[in-house]
Design a protein around this motif. Structure first.
Motif, short mmCIF file in Angstrom:
data_model
loop_
_atom_site.label_atom_id
_atom_site.label_comp_id
_atom_site.label_asym_id
_atom_site.label_seq_id
_atom_site.Cartn_x
_atom_site.Cartn_y
_atom_site.Cartn_z
N VAL A 35 0.82 -1.19 -0.03
CA VAL A 35 0.06 -0.20 0.00
C VAL A 35 0.93 1.19 -0.14
O VAL A 35 1.72 1.34 0.77
CB VAL A 35 -1.06 -0.02 1.13
N SER A 36 0.67 2.33 -0.79
CA SER A 36 1.30 3.33 -0.95
C SER A 36 1.11 4.39 0.24
O SER A 36 0.23 4.16 0.93
CB SER A 36 1.31 4.06 -2.32
N TRP A 37 1.85 5.29 0.51
CA TRP A 37 1.84 6.24 1.24
C TRP A 37 0.67 7.15 0.58
O TRP A 37 0.42 7.13 -0.47
CB TRP A 37 3.10 7.17 1.71
N PRO A 38 0.11 8.01 1.42
CA PRO A 38 -0.97 9.01 0.71
C PRO A 38 -0.22 9.76 -0.23
O PRO A 38 0.84 10.57 0.10
CB PRO A 38 -1.64 9.73 1.96
N MET A 39 -0.66 9.83 -1.50
CA MET A 39 -0.11 10.72 -2.63
C MET A 39 -0.40 12.12 -2.31
O MET A 39 -1.66 12.29 -2.12
CB MET A 39 -0.59 10.32 -3.93
N GLY A 40 0.53 12.92 -2.60
CA GLY A 40 0.41 14.44 -2.30
C GLY A 40 0.45 14.87 -0.90
O GLY A 40 0.24 16.06 -0.66
N GLU A 41 0.66 13.88 -0.21
CA GLU A 41 0.68 14.23 1.25
C GLU A 41 2.25 14.16 1.92
O GLU A 41 3.11 13.37 1.51
CB GLU A 41 -0.06 13.38 2.28
#
Length: 152
Positions: free
Chosen positions: A1-7
């Motif tokens: 699972v990615s980290w929150p994109m744009g955060e």
């Protein structure tokens, strides 16, 4: 699972390039570091700012870097929080295309206030209200429940 994109997750005293190198190394990508850095630099369109401290970036520039960093890795599920709203019209079109390609190969959890964005990228929805989460198989049903709960 990615980290929150744009955060968050960027160190302000480091340049965009240095942050990208750090993230690549954390994810074990020493061998293809140059290729991943080239991708992040090209996709983010930060130009000379890629080598400037992230603390000098605007919110949109930070989002561009985070979005490009997220795309530099293959995750099974990506998390997005309003990231398609970053940048000018051309960059928003570029992120929309990347999201569509990403959705063909991975899952996407998206938070957005724009109904059109949600309809474009989501089939189902979760509406969180009064501390409870409600699952809807159709995004239109989730949006309808949300709208009906808004006081008139």
């Amino acid at each position: 699972v990615s980290w929150p994109m744009g955060e968050g997750g960027l160190e302000g005293t480091l340049s965009g390039r240095q942050n990208a190198k750090f993230v690549c190394r954390v994810h074990g990508h020493q061998a293809d570091l140059a290729d991943r850095l080239a991708f992040v630099e090209e996709f983010s369109e930060l130009r000379e700012a890629f080598d400037e401290p992230v603390s000098t970036y605007s919110t949109g520039m930070r989002s561009r870097l985070q979005f490009a960093l997220s795309l530099a890795f293959e995750f099974d599920v990506y998390i997005s929080d309003e990231v398609t709203a970053a940048g000018d019209a051309a960059f928003r079109k570029k992120t929309a295309t990347a999201f569509k390609e990403m959705a063909d190969r991975a899952g996407l959890i998206m938070v957005a206030h724009d109904e059109g964005t949600l309809k474009e990228f989501c089939q189902s929805g979760i509406w969180i209200h009064a501390g409870k989460a409600y699952w809807f198989d159709a995004i239109d049903d989730a949006l309808k429940a949300y709208k009906e709960a808004i006081p008139q």
